[in-house]
Design an enzyme around this catalytic site. Structure first.
Site, mmCIF file in Angstrom:
data_model
loop_
_atom_site.group_PDB
_atom_site.id
_atom_site.type_symbol
_atom_site.label_atom_id
_atom_site.label_comp_id
_atom_site.label_asym_id
_atom_site.label_seq_id
_atom_site.Cartn_x
_atom_site.Cartn_y
_atom_site.Cartn_z
ATOM 1 C CB SER A 179 59.092 42.709 58.030
ATOM 2 O OG SER A 179 59.794 41.601 57.497
ATOM 3 C CE LYS A 180 61.199 43.768 49.106
ATOM 4 N NZ LYS A 180 60.585 44.807 48.267
ATOM 5 N NE ARG A 181 61.545 37.928 57.975
ATOM 6 C CZ ARG A 181 62.169 38.778 58.780
ATOM 7 N NH1 ARG A 181 63.285 39.367 58.368
ATOM 8 N NH2 ARG A 181 61.698 39.030 59.986
#
Length: 500
Positions: free
Chosen positions: A268-270
């Site tokens: 996940s980029k988050r």
């Protein structure tokens, strides 16, 4: 488009006549939401490999019907990433083709007629409920069992349409029985129809939902193989019912398990996991990234791991795709990257390395290509390069304790002796190249009756001021040049003399 035109058979016949037949056709259909994560890149790669392996066509389609998630410049990221990775497409927004347009919002006039055809055939219905807008995801009990519009009499439907009441169009899922679909990876999968929701097909703004648009577009573009993440397995029965409602052939489904950060979490980029462009910025080669990503859930068989993009296409078989989740391992990618760097043509590596070399080496007198020659077999990731080279621009402050080296059997006094002998030997050289520098120093070591390392270590410390360097004393002296090398040797003699 009014009801009469929507049902005009010529409209549908003309679209059907454009569909290419008799060839493998795949598509990569990303949403322009900002960046290309590793899972998306893998989907594009597998889709491209299927087309190229079978001599077919690879299409690029932009799915932008979710206007709330669009990010400016994201389409350029898609183009740039595919191009960088060698995933050339045959048809797309920038190339055109027989079944365009290839951007969903530019196709918006196609979807309502097809939804209305499904209504006419009893496979969809108009929903006028106030809840409909909020329920456009179609994943609620309301969409499955409580929608009062599902069984509205035709006269009432037409009255509400004529009155201009806002509506969505929902798929009409059978209440009984089950739906089975075949996936090339997971085999036959069956879902009870009672567990499927009456998903929204056309939203109130007239745009289709993703789940409807991709079915219409895949059929009209002649797509034979659909590659997507296994999270869409739950939606596949509804897709099948749409194909059956239209009487269309169903493409081969290829659902791939997700790429994970670890055994429990998706990338996940988050959470800081890298996108494709992040990996490039971190110094990984495009070819190495593609090679590694291909093996995240697919195995060609045998022990071989290194493949060019074309070799991947030649070797690619659906049978090699695993049901198991793939774990993204940055250390494994680093291994691949190092292998690619070592195998590069020296001139190609020098070109790739030069921007990183110049981050640390500002002096134009230092030949970047020569420095690259020291680095190629010692570099794993391009961004490691600047931190190894600061001594080329300026001799750093260093502790003379660096001259103490047990393996070379040197200490500060011995090093001073070696440097005092090396300085005139190098000053006397007529030519300044590896051969002459090497012969002068090894000849001097023989004359002094010491091992080469006992002389080379203090020379290297004197000219670099650091214990760990790319390349040895001879190569570094050659790149620094005669005057700078001799100046640094004198500096080393002065430093050591002041302590002895």
């Amino acid at each position: 488009m009014n009801e009469e035109n929507a049902m005009d058979e010529k409209f549908f016949e003309e679209l059907e006549s454009r569909i290419p037949r008799g060839e493998v056709r795949t598509r990569f259909a990303p949403s322009p939401t900002g960046y290309m994560h590793v899972g998306n890149l893998r989907t594009a790669l597998y889709t491209w490999c299927i087309a190229r392996h079978n001599g077919g066509k690879f299409l690029l389609r932009i799915e932008d019907t979710d206007q709330n998630r669009l990010v400016e410049g994201a389409v350029d990221v898609i183009y740039r990433t595919l191009t960088d990775c060698g995933l050339d497409w045959d048809e797309g927004p920038d190339k055109g083709g027989p079944v365009g347009p290839y951007v969903q919002t530019e196709r918006r006039g196609l979807y309502l007629p097809f939804a209305q055809r499904l209504v006419q055939r009893g496979h969809a219905y108009y929903c006028f409920c106030d809840k409909a807008e909020a329920e456009e995801g179609g994943d609620s009990a309301f969409a499955r069992t409580e929608d009062p519009c599902r069984e509205l009499p035709e006269e009432e439907v037409q009255r509400r349409l004529a009155a201009g009441m806002p509506y969505v169009i929902r798929q009409k899922i059978p209440r009984e029985g089950s739906t089975t679909f075949h996936d090339e990876i997971f085999g036959d999968v069956t879902a009870p129809n009672k567990d499927l929701d009456d998903q929204v097909l056309i939203k109130r703004d007239g745009l289709p939902t993703y789940n409807f648009a991709n079915v219409i577009d895949d059929h009209l573009m002649g797509i034979t193989h659909v590659v997507r993440g296994s999270e869409y397995l739950a939606s596949a029965p509804k897709y099948n019912l749409l194909y059956e409602g239209f009487g269309w052939p169903i493409p081969k489904y290829v659902h791939c398990s997700p790429v994970m950060r670890d055994a429990h979490n998706k990338m996940s980029k988050r959470h800081g996991d890298p996108s494709y462009e992040d990996l490039v910025e971190r110094g990984y080669l495009r070819a190495a990234i593609v090679n590694y990503v291909a093996l995240l859930g697919w195995a060609p068989g045998g022990e071989r791991e290194i493949y060019s993009i074309r070799e991947l296409a030649e070797a690619f078989q659906l049978s090699g795709i695993s049901k198991s989740q793939a774990i993204f391992d940055i250390d494994k990618l680093t291994y691949f990257n190092a292998e690619y760097i070592r195998a590069m043509d020296p001139a190609e590596f020098a070109k790739a390395a030069e921007p990183y070399i110049r981050q640390a080496v500002k002096n134009p007198a230092i030949d970047a290509a020569a420095v690259a020659g020291l680095l190629q077999q010692r570099t794993e990731v391009l961004t490691d390069i600047p931190g190894k080279l600061g001594f080329f621009d300026a001799l750093p402050e260093y502790d003379t304790a660096l001259y103490i080296h047990k393996k070379s059997k040197t200490d500060e006094a011995i090093s001073l002796e070696m440097l005092r002998a090396a300085l005139p030997a190098l000053e006397a050289l007529d030519a300044w190249d590896d051969e002459h520098i090497h012969d002068a120093l090894t000849g001097l070591a023989e004359k002094l009756e010491v091992k080469n390392a006992k002389l080379m270590w203090p020379v290297r410390i004197a000219v670099t001021g650091t214990a760990v360097t790319p390349g040895g004393a001879v190569e570094i002296c050659r790149i620094l040049g005669r005057e700078e090398t001799l100046r640094r040797l004198r500096d080393g003699i002065e430093r050591l003399s002041s302590k002895n």
